[in-house]
Write a protein that holds these residues in place. Sequence first.
Motif, PDB file in Angstrom:
ATOM      1  N   GLU A  97       1.936 -53.200  27.060  1.00 42.47           N
ATOM      2  CA  GLU A  97       2.870 -52.781  26.956  1.00 42.47           C
ATOM      3  C   GLU A  97       3.847 -53.180  25.453  1.00 42.47           C
ATOM      4  O   GLU A  97       4.102 -51.820  24.422  1.00 42.47           O
ATOM      5  CB  GLU A  97       3.956 -52.125  27.633  1.00 42.47           C
ATOM      6  CG  GLU A  97       2.893 -51.238  29.037  1.00 42.47           C
ATOM      7  CD  GLU A  97       3.361 -50.832  30.180  1.00 42.47           C
ATOM      8  OE1 GLU A  97       4.656 -51.611  30.185  1.00 42.47           O
ATOM      9  OE2 GLU A  97       3.871 -49.162  30.325  1.00 42.47           O
TER      10      GLU A  97
ATOM     11  N   THR B 204       2.206 -51.743  21.245  1.00 39.41           N
ATOM     12  CA  THR B 204       1.528 -50.587  21.762  1.00 39.41           C
ATOM     13  C   THR B 204       2.596 -50.136  21.234  1.00 39.41           C
ATOM     14  O   THR B 204       2.659 -48.974  20.217  1.00 39.41           O
ATOM     15  CB  THR B 204       1.004 -49.460  22.502  1.00 39.41           C
ATOM     16  OG1 THR B 204       1.653 -50.473  23.877  1.00 39.41           O
ATOM     17  CG2 THR B 204      -0.815 -50.692  22.569  1.00 39.41           C
ATOM     18  N   SER B 205       3.930 -50.316  21.302  1.00 37.09           N
ATOM     19  CA  SER B 205       5.486 -49.807  21.426  1.00 37.09           C
ATOM     20  C   SER B 205       5.959 -50.800  20.846  1.00 37.09           C
ATOM     21  O   SER B 205       7.432 -49.847  20.374  1.00 37.09           O
ATOM     22  CB  SER B 205       5.838 -49.446  22.733  1.00 37.09           C
ATOM     23  OG  SER B 205       6.492 -51.061  23.374  1.00 37.09           O
TER      24      SER B 205
ATOM     25  N   ALA C 165       1.139 -47.078  18.367  1.00 32.79           N
ATOM     26  CA  ALA C 165       2.264 -45.514  18.086  1.00 32.79           C
ATOM     27  C   ALA C 165       2.987 -45.621  17.134  1.00 32.79           C
ATOM     28  O   ALA C 165       3.539 -44.475  17.726  1.00 32.79           O
ATOM     29  CB  ALA C 165       2.983 -45.094  19.404  1.00 32.79           C
TER      30      ALA C 165
ATOM     31  N   ARG D 109       6.226 -42.978  19.003  1.00 37.91           N
ATOM     32  CA  ARG D 109       6.513 -44.326  19.345  1.00 37.91           C
ATOM     33  C   ARG D 109       7.850 -43.963  20.309  1.00 37.91           C
ATOM     34  O   ARG D 109       8.399 -44.218  20.836  1.00 37.91           O
ATOM     35  CB  ARG D 109       6.910 -45.161  18.237  1.00 37.91           C
ATOM     36  CG  ARG D 109       7.903 -46.587  18.128  1.00 37.91           C
ATOM     37  CD  ARG D 109       7.708 -46.901  17.625  1.00 37.91           C
ATOM     38  NE  ARG D 109       8.141 -49.041  18.408  1.00 37.91           N
ATOM     39  CZ  ARG D 109       9.992 -49.071  18.244  1.00 37.91           C
ATOM     40  NH1 ARG D 109      10.086 -48.415  17.343  1.00 37.91           N
ATOM     41  NH2 ARG D 109       9.850 -50.203  18.566  1.00 37.91           N
TER      42      ARG D 109
ATOM     43  N   LEU E  14       7.584 -42.867  23.541  1.00 41.53           N
ATOM     44  CA  LEU E  14       6.611 -43.889  24.201  1.00 41.53           C
ATOM     45  C   LEU E  14       7.876 -44.061  25.391  1.00 41.53           C
ATOM     46  O   LEU E  14       8.292 -45.141  24.883  1.00 41.53           O
ATOM     47  CB  LEU E  14       5.524 -44.607  23.707  1.00 41.53           C
ATOM     48  CG  LEU E  14       4.703 -45.306  24.402  1.00 41.53           C
ATOM     49  CD1 LEU E  14       3.674 -44.415  24.447  1.00 41.53           C
ATOM     50  CD2 LEU E  14       4.501 -46.501  23.416  1.00 41.53           C
ATOM     51  N   ARG E  15       7.429 -44.136  26.805  1.00 41.27           N
ATOM     52  CA  ARG E  15       7.999 -44.957  27.986  1.00 41.27           C
ATOM     53  C   ARG E  15       6.817 -45.616  28.068  1.00 41.27           C
ATOM     54  O   ARG E  15       6.807 -46.395  29.535  1.00 41.27           O
ATOM     55  CB  ARG E  15       8.156 -43.851  29.004  1.00 41.27           C
ATOM     56  CG  ARG E  15       9.527 -42.918  28.397  1.00 41.27           C
ATOM     57  CD  ARG E  15      10.426 -43.718  27.647  1.00 41.27           C
ATOM     58  NE  ARG E  15      11.676 -43.000  26.778  1.00 41.27           N
ATOM     59  CZ  ARG E  15      11.412 -43.095  25.304  1.00 41.27           C
ATOM     60  NH1 ARG E  15      10.855 -43.607  25.048  1.00 41.27           N
ATOM     61  NH2 ARG E  15      12.494 -42.153  24.864  1.00 41.27           N
TER      62      ARG E  15
ATOM     63  N   PHE F 184      -1.916 -42.710  21.268  1.00 44.57           N
ATOM     64  CA  PHE F 184      -1.227 -42.908  20.692  1.00 44.57           C
ATOM     65  C   PHE F 184      -0.424 -42.480  19.724  1.00 44.57           C
ATOM     66  O   PHE F 184       0.394 -41.952  19.428  1.00 44.57           O
ATOM     67  CB  PHE F 184      -0.890 -44.753  20.459  1.00 44.57           C
ATOM     68  CG  PHE F 184      -1.181 -45.650  21.400  1.00 44.57           C
ATOM     69  CD1 PHE F 184      -0.171 -46.369  22.913  1.00 44.57           C
ATOM     70  CD2 PHE F 184      -2.322 -45.832  22.294  1.00 44.57           C
ATOM     71  CE1 PHE F 184      -0.518 -46.759  24.044  1.00 44.57           C
ATOM     72  CE2 PHE F 184      -2.176 -46.713  23.859  1.00 44.57           C
ATOM     73  CZ  PHE F 184      -1.551 -47.440  23.590  1.00 44.57           C
TER      74      PHE F 184
END
Length: 271
Positions: A26, A29-30, A36, A128, A131-132, A241
Amino acid sequence: MALPDTFASSTDSVSSDWATWHEARERSTSSPFGLASLAATHWLTAVPEQLDSVPGLWHAGLDGIVSEGSELNGLTILQGGRPVGAVTDNTVTLMSGQDIEWGDRRLRFFERDGALALRVLDPEAPTRTQLRGIEVFEPDPALVLEGSFSPSAPNSRLEITAIDGHVSEDLPAGVIAVPFPDGAIETLTVTAERGGLHAVFGDETNGTETYGFRFIDMPAPDADGHVTVDFNRAYLPPCAFADFYVCPLPPAGNRLSRPIRAGEKNVRLEQ
């Protein structure tokens, strides 16, 4: 994207090891320039062209992707994320592993089978900012399985079709036969990556409970060909993503005839 190089998957440690892995996924990716943040992939030709909202004129050169334009002067060039110089004389050639810092964004070299592209990474990309997190199944020790690896013949080739229809060939490392608790055996064709094995696979949860396909990494087989296949570490491909990735689809034979309710399901977005 770097994933934790841990494959400790005993029954007692599945949950704790998996939690560490999931948290790292997580974060990566964020992050501002994580998966993302990809806002565009511009495929280039030998003819210089102005790209949408990108400074300079860009084309594919012999040594990399080339841009010309005075607005590029002074921008920082990164190699592997570290500054290595700045753009001078109105021109720059980006090569493998290189970015240009462009305000809060980055311009990145990308290559696939000899075709060159410029990628734009933007921390403010909606993919992005909305994104959560990543939806996941709870870790299941019953889906940590011991497979048997059979190496491919030296002249073997694996046809790979990407999500955009591009077809290429890869070198398969071999096939893993994976016995499930019900006695059935499924097989995965794998490639060699980062000192271990990698597979692109589908299963009966795709399109309903999970994204259309997923990736999984495994350690190298031991001397007897045994390899741990921990489906709790199944993870989403980059194209889950952002739409500008060109992910490989599962090759022939890697669509499992059962649901795999383990690992990552899908991205979780702001409603």
